[in-house]
Each structure stands twice: as C-alpha cells, then as structure tokens.
Design an enzyme around this catalytic site. Structure first.
Site, PDB file in Angstrom:
ATOM      1  N   ASP A 187      -8.363 -11.134   2.865  1.00 48.69           N
ATOM      2  CA  ASP A 187      -8.989 -12.479   2.840  1.00 48.69           C
ATOM      3  C   ASP A 187      -9.867 -12.439   4.143  1.00 48.69           C
ATOM      4  OD1 ASP A 187      -6.945 -12.612   4.600  1.00 48.69           O
ATOM      5  OD2 ASP A 187      -5.730 -14.316   3.298  1.00 48.69           O
ATOM      6  N   ASN A 220       3.019 -23.110   2.534  1.00 48.82           N
ATOM      7  CA  ASN A 220       2.784 -23.867   1.317  1.00 48.82           C
ATOM      8  C   ASN A 220       2.853 -23.041   0.200  1.00 48.82           C
ATOM      9  OD1 ASN A 220       0.716 -22.337   1.753  1.00 48.82           O
ATOM     10  ND2 ASN A 220      -0.955 -24.007   1.572  1.00 48.82           N
ATOM     11  N   HIS A 248       1.081 -19.985  -0.279  1.00 48.92           N
ATOM     12  CA  HIS A 248       0.073 -19.196  -0.319  1.00 48.92           C
ATOM     13  C   HIS A 248       0.099 -17.901  -0.041  1.00 48.92           C
ATOM     14  CE1 HIS A 248      -2.107 -19.842   3.822  1.00 48.92           C
ATOM     15  NE2 HIS A 248      -1.262 -18.852   4.081  1.00 48.92           N
ATOM     16  N   GLU A 303      -4.221 -20.715  -2.695  1.00 51.93           N
ATOM     17  CA  GLU A 303      -3.438 -21.861  -1.997  1.00 51.93           C
ATOM     18  C   GLU A 303      -3.042 -22.557  -3.616  1.00 51.93           C
ATOM     19  OE1 GLU A 303      -3.219 -22.290   0.752  1.00 51.93           O
ATOM     20  OE2 GLU A 303      -5.051 -22.377   1.993  1.00 51.93           O
TER      21      GLU A 303
HETATM   22  C1  F6R Z   1      -3.376 -13.741   5.973  1.00 51.29           C
HETATM   23  C2  F6R Z   1      -3.038 -14.218   5.110  1.00 51.29           C
HETATM   24  C3  F6R Z   1      -2.209 -15.374   5.161  1.00 51.29           C
HETATM   25  C4  F6R Z   1      -1.042 -15.092   5.820  1.00 51.29           C
HETATM   26  C5  F6R Z   1      -0.009 -16.270   5.720  1.00 51.29           C
HETATM   27  C6  F6R Z   1       1.117 -16.141   6.821  1.00 51.29           C
HETATM   28  O1  F6R Z   1      -4.409 -12.426   5.863  1.00 51.29           O
HETATM   29  O2  F6R Z   1      -3.529 -13.868   4.007  1.00 51.29           O
HETATM   30  O3  F6R Z   1      -1.747 -15.594   3.608  1.00 51.29           O
HETATM   31  O4  F6R Z   1      -0.343 -13.984   5.247  1.00 51.29           O
HETATM   32  O5  F6R Z   1      -0.687 -17.506   6.144  1.00 51.29           O
HETATM   33  O6  F6R Z   1       0.689 -15.859   7.923  1.00 51.29           O
HETATM   34  P1  F6R Z   1       1.621 -15.469   9.155  1.00 51.29           P
HETATM   35  O7  F6R Z   1       2.226 -14.387   9.043  1.00 51.29           O
HETATM   36  O8  F6R Z   1       0.992 -15.746  10.449  1.00 51.29           O
HETATM   37  O9  F6R Z   1       2.844 -16.468   9.203  1.00 51.29           O
END
Ligand code: F6R
Length: 240
Positions: free
Chosen positions: A67, A136, A138, A143
């Site tokens: 992403d 959340n 995702h 989302e």
């Molecule tokens: C990043 C992504 C996000 C993260 C998620 C967890 O490319 O796609 O979905 O994987 O927000 O983030 P961390 O690992 O920082 O807790």
C-alpha cells in the site's frame, strides 16, 4: 489457518523471515509483497541477515508494496516507498527493475490500480505476502466496511489509521487517503503471513481470528484463507 505463537518479537521475526526464505528457495522467481509499519521491521532485518549468510540469490524475485499513503512523496521517511527501500530493498540488494510500488503522486489512481492488478495477474499471483494488522482490524489500507471482493483501490483512511499513521513520520504530514491492494488479492496470496506483536494488538487479534467473519473487521477474512500463517508473539496472543 495456522496460528503460530512465539515467545517474543525476535523469535517471531526470525520465524517469519524463514517463511520468506522457504518461498524464495522453492521459487527463485517468486512474487513477494511487503507491508510497512513497525511490526515487520524485525522480520526484514532477519531476512537480510539470513539471505547474506545463506548466500541466497534474490536477483530473480519480484517485489511489490502492499500500500501507500496518497500524496506523500517518496523521499519522505514514513512513506511506504521510503520505508521499503530502507528496510527491505537496499539491505536485500534488490534492483529497481525488480520492484513495483504504488505511485503516491499519480494523477490517475485508477490507472495506478490497474497497473498493479495487471502486474500481479501477469506473474500468476503473489507467492508470499506479509501483512500487519491495524488496531481497527485493517489489512493494508482495507479499512472497516471494505468489500472482500476489491482488488487494488483508493481508500479514505479510518480515523484510527490517520492517528496511528502520524507515528511513522518525522513531523506532521497531511494524510487523508491511501492506495492499497484489496482483500481479494490478500485472499489470493499463495502464502499469507499475518503478523502482530505486543499487548496493543491482543484485542484485535482475538476478534480477527476467533470472532465473527465480518467486513467490519477486515482481517477476520483470513479465517477463510487457504494458506495463512498468523504469526504472533505471546503478548499479541494473550487474549486467545
Ligand atoms: C502498512 C500497512 C498497515 C500496517 C498496520 C499495522 O503497509 O499496510 O496495515 O500493517 O497498520 O502497523 P504496525 O505494524 O505499525 O502496527
């Protein structure tokens, strides 16, 4: 769904790196998909070390990013472009001809999505994909409420993502939307590694892997994935 629980973050990272290595050994031309965020950083460190130690040839792999924050330039620390180059491509010695990332500055997002969808299709699907999980629920920037049928798409970011997203940047950065692979592509990955570490992920891990499968918790769809490894440390596993 295989749930693998490790004593700590280091063991989790080592084991996740080994899953990548297995894929590369089995298929040197593998299509690999990388997430950013804090959780996979240890995996990427371990991966670089193991690849060097084992003198593994990664020159035939192809790499994509999961992403990107829309409108955040690639030179900004915290953009997926910057972080993936810093944590993955440079340490692994991946050449630019082996990489395709979403262009955050594109004026034609539909075209950006099509290019990514076509690339994945042309390579016969993603061989190994690593994803984190947001508090959340995702995955990528899919989302709560998103359809599991979507491929790459633009996504208005959830309030939780907007808040936690600021932590990745050195100073305040205007973020509003993201571009992301869709859950259809996550579900089609031949091997999916879902990572979580720490107490602050315990609740959402419980909901995602033990709770109802619902679009309101996008990660819950992994319960239906054909080949997913939920790689978590003891703290993230503490409520399951
Ligand atoms: C990043 C992504 C996000 C993260 C998620 C967890 O490319 O796609 O979905 O994987 O927000 O983030 P961390 O690992 O920082 O807790």
């Amino acid at each position: 769904m295989q749930v693998k629980i490790y004593d700590d973050y280091e063991k989790l990272s080592e084991a996740t790196a080994d899953e990548f290595i297995d894929t590369i050994k089995q298929k040197p031309t593998a299509l690999l998909c990388f997430a950013t965020g804090n959780t996979p950083i240890g995996t990427y460190k371990a991966l670089a070390k193991k690849i060097k130690e084992q003198e593994l040839d990664v020159s035939k792999c192809f790499c994509i990013g999961l992403d990107e924050w829309l409108d955040v330039p690639p030179e900004v620390k915290g953009s997926c472009y910057y972080d993936l180059h810093h944590h993955v491509f440079e340490p692994l010695g991946i050449h630019s001809s082996q990489i395709h990332l979403f262009n955050a500055l594109s004026t034609d997002i539909a075209d950006e999505c099509n290019k990514m969808n076509e690339l994945i299709e042309s390579k016969g699907g993603v061989d190994c994909m690593i994803v984190g999980i947001g508090k959340n629920g995702h995955i990528g920037f899919n989302e709560p409420g998103v359809s599991v049928k979507l491929q790459a798409h633009e996504q208005v970011l959830h309030i939780e993502t907007l808040a936690s997203g600021q932590n990745y940047f050195s100073g305040p950065v205007k973020i509003e939307k993201g571009i992301t692979l869709g859950l259809a592509q996550v579900m089609n990955a031949k091997k999916l590694l879902l990572l979580a570490s720490g107490m602050n992920k315990a609740e959402i891990i419980k909901a995602a892997i033990k709770g109802e499968i619902t679009e309101m918790i996008p990660a819950s769809c992994v319960q239906l994935h054909q080949n997913v490894f939920v790689m978590i440390d003891k703290e993230a596993a503490s409520l399951i």
